[in-house]
Design a protein around this motif. Structure first.
Motif, PDB file in Angstrom:
ATOM      1  N   ILE A 193       0.815  -1.208   0.000  1.00 30.19           N
ATOM      2  CA  ILE A 193       0.000   0.000   0.000  1.00 30.19           C
ATOM      3  C   ILE A 193       0.853   1.266   0.000  1.00 30.19           C
ATOM      4  CG2 ILE A 193      -0.220   0.198   2.509  1.00 30.19           C
ATOM      5  CD1 ILE A 193      -3.194   0.911   2.000  1.00 30.19           C
ATOM      6  N   GLU A 194       2.089   1.158   0.484  1.00 31.20           N
ATOM      7  CA  GLU A 194       2.999   2.294   0.481  1.00 31.20           C
ATOM      8  C   GLU A 194       3.886   2.324  -0.761  1.00 31.20           C
ATOM      9  OE1 GLU A 194       5.087   1.950   4.150  1.00 31.20           O
ATOM     10  OE2 GLU A 194       3.412   2.736   5.339  1.00 31.20           O
ATOM     11  N   LEU A 195       3.535   1.476  -1.752  1.00 27.95           N
ATOM     12  CA  LEU A 195       4.228   1.414  -3.040  1.00 27.95           C
ATOM     13  C   LEU A 195       5.679   0.976  -2.910  1.00 27.95           C
ATOM     14  CD1 LEU A 195       2.785   4.565  -4.852  1.00 27.95           C
ATOM     15  CD2 LEU A 195       1.941   2.211  -4.873  1.00 27.95           C
ATOM     16  N   GLU A 196       5.963   0.174  -1.905  1.00 26.91           N
ATOM     17  CA  GLU A 196       7.291  -0.412  -1.768  1.00 26.91           C
ATOM     18  C   GLU A 196       7.351  -1.681  -2.602  1.00 26.91           C
ATOM     19  OE1 GLU A 196       9.588  -0.469   1.491  1.00 26.91           O
ATOM     20  OE2 GLU A 196       8.887   1.430   2.325  1.00 26.91           O
ATOM     21  N   ARG A 197       8.263  -1.719  -3.558  1.00 26.58           N
ATOM     22  CA  ARG A 197       8.364  -2.840  -4.490  1.00 26.58           C
ATOM     23  C   ARG A 197       9.039  -4.038  -3.811  1.00 26.58           C
ATOM     24  NH1 ARG A 197       8.926  -3.465 -10.367  1.00 26.58           N
ATOM     25  NH2 ARG A 197      10.372  -5.171 -10.838  1.00 26.58           N
ATOM     26  N   VAL A 198       8.405  -5.198  -3.949  1.00 22.60           N
ATOM     27  CA  VAL A 198       8.960  -6.445  -3.430  1.00 22.60           C
ATOM     28  C   VAL A 198       9.040  -7.424  -4.592  1.00 22.60           C
ATOM     29  CG1 VAL A 198       8.704  -8.330  -1.790  1.00 22.60           C
ATOM     30  CG2 VAL A 198       7.937  -6.026  -1.169  1.00 22.60           C
ATOM     31  N   GLU A 199      10.208  -7.999  -4.813  1.00 23.71           N
ATOM     32  CA  GLU A 199      10.408  -8.890  -5.956  1.00 23.71           C
ATOM     33  C   GLU A 199      10.448 -10.347  -5.513  1.00 23.71           C
ATOM     34  OE1 GLU A 199      13.941  -7.416  -7.829  1.00 23.71           O
ATOM     35  OE2 GLU A 199      12.893  -5.725  -8.737  1.00 23.71           O
ATOM     36  N   GLY A 200      10.040 -11.222  -6.408  1.00 22.97           N
ATOM     37  CA  GLY A 200      10.110 -12.654  -6.148  1.00 22.97           C
ATOM     38  C   GLY A 200       8.957 -13.205  -5.330  1.00 22.97           C
ATOM     39  N   VAL A 201       7.841 -12.504  -5.292  1.00 24.57           N
ATOM     40  CA  VAL A 201       6.711 -12.943  -4.463  1.00 24.57           C
ATOM     41  C   VAL A 201       5.968 -14.114  -5.104  1.00 24.57           C
ATOM     42  CG1 VAL A 201       4.509 -12.262  -3.453  1.00 24.57           C
ATOM     43  CG2 VAL A 201       6.436 -10.672  -3.425  1.00 24.57           C
ATOM     44  N   HIS A 202       5.707 -14.002  -6.393  1.00 26.89           N
ATOM     45  CA  HIS A 202       4.920 -15.048  -7.057  1.00 26.89           C
ATOM     46  C   HIS A 202       5.586 -15.530  -8.344  1.00 26.89           C
ATOM     47  CE1 HIS A 202       3.872 -11.393  -9.128  1.00 26.89           C
ATOM     48  NE2 HIS A 202       3.132 -10.963  -8.134  1.00 26.89           N
ATOM     49  N   GLY A 203       6.901 -15.533  -8.347  1.00 24.15           N
ATOM     50  CA  GLY A 203       7.650 -15.998  -9.501  1.00 24.15           C
ATOM     51  C   GLY A 203       9.119 -15.659  -9.343  1.00 24.15           C
ATOM     52  N   PRO A 204       9.919 -15.858 -10.380  1.00 25.87           N
ATOM     53  CA  PRO A 204      11.361 -15.610 -10.283  1.00 25.87           C
ATOM     54  C   PRO A 204      11.689 -14.161  -9.926  1.00 25.87           C
ATOM     55  CG  PRO A 204      10.854 -16.902 -12.235  1.00 25.87           C
ATOM     56  CD  PRO A 204       9.546 -16.437 -11.671  1.00 25.87           C
ATOM     57  N   ARG A 205      12.670 -14.005  -9.051  1.00 24.94           N
ATOM     58  CA  ARG A 205      13.147 -12.672  -8.674  1.00 24.94           C
ATOM     59  C   ARG A 205      14.013 -12.069  -9.777  1.00 24.94           C
ATOM     60  NH1 ARG A 205      13.656 -11.737  -3.278  1.00 24.94           N
ATOM     61  NH2 ARG A 205      13.839 -14.005  -3.063  1.00 24.94           N
ATOM     62  N   THR A 206      14.661 -12.942 -10.554  1.00 24.56           N
ATOM     63  CA  THR A 206      15.582 -12.496 -11.600  1.00 24.56           C
ATOM     64  C   THR A 206      15.170 -13.105 -12.936  1.00 24.56           C
ATOM     65  OG1 THR A 206      17.408 -12.344 -10.009  1.00 24.56           O
ATOM     66  CG2 THR A 206      17.993 -12.447 -12.359  1.00 24.56           C
ATOM     67  N   LEU A 207      15.018 -12.263 -13.946  1.00 24.03           N
ATOM     68  CA  LEU A 207      14.717 -12.719 -15.301  1.00 24.03           C
ATOM     69  C   LEU A 207      15.833 -12.262 -16.227  1.00 24.03           C
ATOM     70  CD1 LEU A 207      12.840 -13.898 -17.510  1.00 24.03           C
ATOM     71  CD2 LEU A 207      11.751 -11.653 -17.647  1.00 24.03           C
ATOM     72  N   VAL A 208      16.457 -13.207 -16.922  1.00 25.24           N
ATOM     73  CA  VAL A 208      17.476 -12.899 -17.913  1.00 25.24           C
ATOM     74  C   VAL A 208      16.941 -13.362 -19.265  1.00 25.24           C
ATOM     75  CG1 VAL A 208      19.852 -13.267 -18.680  1.00 25.24           C
ATOM     76  CG2 VAL A 208      19.308 -13.284 -16.222  1.00 25.24           C
ATOM     77  N   MET A 209      16.762 -12.429 -20.182  1.00 27.78           N
ATOM     78  CA  MET A 209      16.291 -12.775 -21.522  1.00 27.78           C
ATOM     79  C   MET A 209      17.445 -12.722 -22.492  1.00 27.78           C
ATOM     80  SD  MET A 209      13.536 -11.027 -24.106  1.00 27.78           S
ATOM     81  CE  MET A 209      14.657  -9.704 -24.563  1.00 27.78           C
ATOM     82  N   LEU A 210      17.672 -13.801 -23.191  1.00 28.91           N
ATOM     83  CA  LEU A 210      18.655 -13.845 -24.265  1.00 28.91           C
ATOM     84  C   LEU A 210      17.891 -13.684 -25.578  1.00 28.91           C
ATOM     85  CD1 LEU A 210      20.836 -16.856 -23.074  1.00 28.91           C
ATOM     86  CD2 LEU A 210      21.015 -14.439 -22.433  1.00 28.91           C
ATOM     87  N   LEU A 211      18.067 -12.547 -26.248  1.00 32.10           N
ATOM     88  CA  LEU A 211      17.388 -12.281 -27.510  1.00 32.10           C
ATOM     89  C   LEU A 211      18.331 -12.639 -28.645  1.00 32.10           C
ATOM     90  CD1 LEU A 211      14.990 -11.205 -29.099  1.00 32.10           C
ATOM     91  CD2 LEU A 211      15.908  -8.890 -28.806  1.00 32.10           C
ATOM     92  N   VAL A 212      17.949 -13.660 -29.403  1.00 27.46           N
ATOM     93  CA  VAL A 212      18.823 -14.204 -30.451  1.00 27.46           C
ATOM     94  C   VAL A 212      18.557 -13.505 -31.768  1.00 27.46           C
ATOM     95  CG1 VAL A 212      19.623 -16.294 -31.602  1.00 27.46           C
ATOM     96  CG2 VAL A 212      18.720 -16.424 -29.260  1.00 27.46           C
ATOM     97  N   ASP A 213      19.490 -12.685 -32.205  1.00 29.82           N
ATOM     98  CA  ASP A 213      19.346 -11.928 -33.446  1.00 29.82           C
ATOM     99  C   ASP A 213      19.725 -12.776 -34.645  1.00 29.82           C
ATOM    100  OD1 ASP A 213      18.568  -9.299 -32.501  1.00 29.82           O
ATOM    101  OD2 ASP A 213      20.562  -9.164 -31.626  1.00 29.82           O
ATOM    102  N   GLY A 214      19.098 -12.438 -35.774  1.00 27.64           N
ATOM    103  CA  GLY A 214      19.517 -13.044 -37.025  1.00 27.64           C
ATOM    104  C   GLY A 214      19.003 -14.437 -37.240  1.00 27.64           C
TER     105      GLY A 214
END
Length: 214
Positions: A193-214
């Motif tokens: 309610i105080e807009l404090e961001r909390v990560e990893g509550v309902h899924g991965p805390r860290t997302l790394v996307m590898l975008l494959v070009d070409g």
């Protein structure tokens, strides 16, 4: 008129301009692939990064090394992989972490004790920065990408479409081709309610996307 009827009448009056159809996008209008152009790929990468995900653009032959680097950089000593993941990618993961196959992690407790997951993707959406999984063999069951704390996801350039209508058309080419879908817009996060961001509550805390070009 009851209070309920009065409230609904007010809602209908307030939304007339947005609920009155002004034209419908029909499936037959989506005959092209909707694939994103180079500018669309840049937009997609920027939108994904804006969600606080890590974006790495690589060539096809660089994917294995990028997977290994992502696991190493985030201190992942164990990783689960879907049964249909590219064997070359699995070998790369084995260089830096203990690999567990999907079949070896039947329970949430098994997944919770695993640091990371590596998957492919069904597609990406440029305008929203969303990655969509349809949980085919190279993506695994849904729990696989919700429980481990780090998700390394490989998205090919030809899988990125410009917008949501093209995404839906590609995901469900006909009405009978229904599959469970997971729509990912950045790492898992919520705010109190105080807009404090909390990560990893309902899924991965860290997302790394590898975008494959070409």
């Amino acid at each position: 008129m009851s209070a309920r009827d009065e409230i609904l009448a007010r809602v209908r009056g307030a939304t007339t301009d947005v609920t009155t159809p002004t034209g419908t996008l029909r499936r037959e209008q989506l005959t092209d692939s909707g694939a994103a152009d180079p500018d669309g790929l840049t937009q997609f990468a920027e939108m994904v990064a804006d969600y606080r995900a890590e974006v790495v653009r690589v060539a096809d032959h660089e994917v294995p090394a990028a997977i290994a680097a992502a696991l190493r950089d985030h201190g992942c000593s164990s990783v689960v992989v879907p049964d249909g993941l590219d064997p070359v990618w699995v070998t790369a993961a084995e260089e830096v972490a203990r690999v567990r196959r999907e079949a070896e992690t039947p329970t949430h407790a098994d997944l919770d004790s695993t640091d990371a997951v590596v998957t492919a993707a069904a597609l990406g959406i440029a305008v929203t920065g969303t990655i969509v999984l349809d949980h085919r063999a190279d993506q695994g069951r849904r729990a696989l990408t919700l429980v481990p704390d780090t998700h390394v996801c490989v998205v090919r350039a030809d899988q990125v479409v410009q917008d949501v209508p093209h995404a839906v058309a590609r995901l469900r080419p006909d009405a009978g081709d229904a599959r469970p879908l997971t729509w990912i817009s950045g790492p898992s996060a919520t705010s109190d309610i105080e807009l404090e961001r909390v990560e990893g509550v309902h899924g991965p805390r860290t997302l790394v996307m590898l975008l494959v070009d070409g």
